[in-house]
Design a protein around this motif. Structure first.
Motif, PDB file in Angstrom:
ATOM      1  N   GLY A 130       0.787  -1.230   0.000  1.00  0.00           N
ATOM      2  CA  GLY A 130       0.000   0.000   0.000  1.00  0.00           C
ATOM      3  C   GLY A 130       0.820   1.282   0.000  1.00  0.00           C
ATOM      4  N   PRO A 131       1.952   1.348   0.743  1.00  0.00           N
ATOM      5  CA  PRO A 131       2.701   2.597   0.810  1.00  0.00           C
ATOM      6  C   PRO A 131       3.245   3.096  -0.522  1.00  0.00           C
ATOM      7  N   ASN A 132       3.430   2.206  -1.487  1.00  0.00           N
ATOM      8  CA  ASN A 132       3.931   2.667  -2.781  1.00  0.00           C
ATOM      9  C   ASN A 132       2.870   2.590  -3.878  1.00  0.00           C
ATOM     10  N   ALA A 133       1.603   2.384  -3.494  1.00  0.00           N
ATOM     11  CA  ALA A 133       0.526   2.332  -4.478  1.00  0.00           C
ATOM     12  C   ALA A 133      -0.008   3.729  -4.779  1.00  0.00           C
ATOM     13  N   LEU A 134      -0.379   3.943  -6.030  1.00  0.00           N
ATOM     14  CA  LEU A 134      -1.023   5.192  -6.430  1.00  0.00           C
ATOM     15  C   LEU A 134      -2.500   5.108  -6.070  1.00  0.00           C
ATOM     16  N   PRO A 135      -3.044   6.107  -5.338  1.00  0.00           N
ATOM     17  CA  PRO A 135      -4.490   6.100  -5.072  1.00  0.00           C
ATOM     18  C   PRO A 135      -5.264   6.083  -6.394  1.00  0.00           C
ATOM     19  N   LEU A 136      -6.223   5.191  -6.498  1.00  0.00           N
ATOM     20  CA  LEU A 136      -6.943   5.016  -7.758  1.00  0.00           C
ATOM     21  C   LEU A 136      -7.606   6.308  -8.211  1.00  0.00           C
ATOM     22  N   ASP A 137      -8.074   7.118  -7.272  1.00  0.00           N
ATOM     23  CA  ASP A 137      -8.748   8.362  -7.662  1.00  0.00           C
ATOM     24  C   ASP A 137      -7.774   9.436  -8.139  1.00  0.00           C
ATOM     25  N   GLN A 138      -6.464   9.154  -8.095  1.00  0.00           N
ATOM     26  CA  GLN A 138      -5.465  10.085  -8.607  1.00  0.00           C
ATOM     27  C   GLN A 138      -4.925   9.661  -9.980  1.00  0.00           C
ATOM     28  N   LEU A 139      -5.427   8.530 -10.506  1.00  0.00           N
ATOM     29  CA  LEU A 139      -4.907   8.014 -11.777  1.00  0.00           C
ATOM     30  C   LEU A 139      -5.121   8.999 -12.916  1.00  0.00           C
ATOM     31  N   ASP A 140      -6.330   9.553 -13.036  1.00  0.00           N
ATOM     32  CA  ASP A 140      -6.602  10.496 -14.121  1.00  0.00           C
ATOM     33  C   ASP A 140      -5.696  11.715 -14.052  1.00  0.00           C
ATOM     34  N   ALA A 141      -5.489  12.249 -12.865  1.00  0.00           N
ATOM     35  CA  ALA A 141      -4.658  13.438 -12.716  1.00  0.00           C
ATOM     36  C   ALA A 141      -3.221  13.154 -13.143  1.00  0.00           C
ATOM     37  N   LEU A 142      -2.718  11.978 -12.809  1.00  0.00           N
ATOM     38  CA  LEU A 142      -1.351  11.640 -13.208  1.00  0.00           C
ATOM     39  C   LEU A 142      -1.270  11.446 -14.717  1.00  0.00           C
ATOM     40  N   LEU A 143      -2.262  10.801 -15.310  1.00  0.00           N
ATOM     41  CA  LEU A 143      -2.260  10.626 -16.760  1.00  0.00           C
ATOM     42  C   LEU A 143      -2.347  11.970 -17.477  1.00  0.00           C
ATOM     43  N   ASN A 144      -3.049  12.930 -16.868  1.00  0.00           N
ATOM     44  CA  ASN A 144      -3.110  14.274 -17.449  1.00  0.00           C
ATOM     45  C   ASN A 144      -1.717  14.888 -17.563  1.00  0.00           C
ATOM     46  N   GLN A 145      -0.845  14.577 -16.606  1.00  0.00           N
ATOM     47  CA  GLN A 145       0.526  15.079 -16.652  1.00  0.00           C
ATOM     48  C   GLN A 145       1.377  14.321 -17.667  1.00  0.00           C
ATOM     49  N   LEU A 146       1.202  13.010 -17.701  1.00  0.00           N
ATOM     50  CA  LEU A 146       2.137  12.175 -18.451  1.00  0.00           C
ATOM     51  C   LEU A 146       1.825  12.049 -19.937  1.00  0.00           C
ATOM     52  N   GLU A 147       0.560  11.971 -20.288  1.00  0.00           N
ATOM     53  CA  GLU A 147       0.210  11.753 -21.699  1.00  0.00           C
ATOM     54  C   GLU A 147       0.798  12.817 -22.626  1.00  0.00           C
ATOM     55  N   PRO A 148       0.569  14.102 -22.372  1.00  0.00           N
ATOM     56  CA  PRO A 148       1.114  15.099 -23.297  1.00  0.00           C
ATOM     57  C   PRO A 148       2.636  15.110 -23.318  1.00  0.00           C
ATOM     58  N   LEU A 149       3.268  14.880 -22.166  1.00  0.00           N
ATOM     59  CA  LEU A 149       4.724  14.864 -22.117  1.00  0.00           C
ATOM     60  C   LEU A 149       5.286  13.693 -22.917  1.00  0.00           C
ATOM     61  N   ALA A 150       4.707  12.512 -22.734  1.00  0.00           N
ATOM     62  CA  ALA A 150       5.187  11.331 -23.457  1.00  0.00           C
ATOM     63  C   ALA A 150       5.015  11.492 -24.965  1.00  0.00           C
ATOM     64  N   LYS A 151       3.895  12.096 -25.377  1.00  0.00           N
ATOM     65  CA  LYS A 151       3.652  12.281 -26.801  1.00  0.00           C
ATOM     66  C   LYS A 151       4.586  13.333 -27.399  1.00  0.00           C
ATOM     67  N   THR A 152       4.840  14.389 -26.646  1.00  0.00           N
ATOM     68  CA  THR A 152       5.731  15.438 -27.134  1.00  0.00           C
ATOM     69  C   THR A 152       7.142  14.920 -27.335  1.00  0.00           C
TER      70      THR A 152
END
Length: 279
Positions: free
Chosen positions: A248-270
């Motif tokens: 549990g201590p290193n798990a991402l809270p499920l309700d934060q998944l969208d927010a993290l993807l919002n950060q990563l998707e555009p960066l990975a594509k760029t």
């Protein structure tokens, strides 16, 4: 020369990179696993991104004999099969020996080989023999340059595709350190580079006899991996990490998944549009 993966093929399905491997660390029970899988499936459909659902039927490497290990192979594989049927997501899970590889290969789409077993050549060969994609988690005791020999074993055994999941290297003080040169070094082997942002923040085998974690560093490391050109990302998620039965201590809270993807998707594509420098 290192080259980022343009697409992934899982069975008959081909999808563009980056790839996302997401799910709970372990199957706590069938209802829990299905609930999490449906949330992840809805996220994947809404965002139109390729997601592989991950959950382990057994966690063989535990710091304590009292730690929760999961329902086991016999009970766990039917749960994974149901998740695959209900969500349409491709599935991956850990295998620990040749017999497990054979049985799990009849149910899942990608076989994941645990980090501490990455040098067990017979296991690598058995996984390759199933005809399924093999995702090898790089051992914490290996340098980025050591992974070429592991890829060679899988290639010699006829693996249809090889992914290498990086979680950092251990330096002996309950911390894992990531060397982001491992991204191009791994890609030079022809294998896809998957960054495990959640296990990278694990603090293994602490003084209390259980592993801890620093989940607040997950976004930092994930963004760094995206900027370095990772082909995919691995996240273990949980709706209530504080009460998770495993890691549990290193798990991402499920309700934060969208927010993290919002950060990563555009960066990975760029990053994938930037021409490399000839140095």
């Amino acid at each position: 020369m290192a080259k980022m993966r343009e697409c992934f093929k899982i069975g008959d399905i081909e999808t563009p990179a980056p790839l996302w491997i997401i799910g709970p660390d372990v199957i706590e029970d069938e209802g829990f696993a299905l609930e999490v899988a449906h949330v992840i499936s809805e996220c994947a459909q809404r965002r139109n991104i390729p997601v592989v659902f991950k959950a382990s039927y057994e966690k063989a490497n535990r710091s304590s004999t009292a730690a929760f290990r999961g329902p086991g192979l016999k009970a766990g594989l039917p749960i994974l099969a149901r998740i695959r049927e209900e969500t349409g997501l491709p599935i991956t899970t850990d295998v620990h020996d040749a017999e497990q590889a054979k049985l799990a290969g009849e149910v899942v789409d990608v076989l994941q080989l645990p980090a501490f077993l990455c040098r067990q050549n017979s296991l690598l060969e058995a996984a390759a023999a199933t005809g399924k994609v093999v995702n090898l988690k790089k051992g914490q005791f290996l340098s980025p340059w050591d992974i070429a020999s592991r890829v060679g074993v899988l290639e010699s055994a006829g693996a249809v595709d090889i992914w290498i999941t990086e979680r950092g290297s251990s330096f002996g003080y309950q911390r894992l350190i990531n060397d982001f040169r491992s991204v191009p070094v791994t890609q030079e082997t022809g294998a896809a580079f998957i960054f495990d942002a959640t296990h990278s923040v694990q603090t293994p085998g602490g003084p209390e006899g259980v592993s801890g974690g620093e989940r607040h560093f997950i976004p930092v490391l994930a963004r760094a991996a995206a900027a370095a050109g990772a082909d995919g990302f691995f996240f273990e998620v949980h709706p209530d990490p504080e009460n998770a039965l495993c890691d549990g201590p290193n798990a991402l809270p499920l309700d934060q998944l969208d927010a993290l993807l919002n950060q990563l998707e555009p960066l990975a594509k760029t990053v994938r549009t930037i021409p490399p420098l000839d140095l």
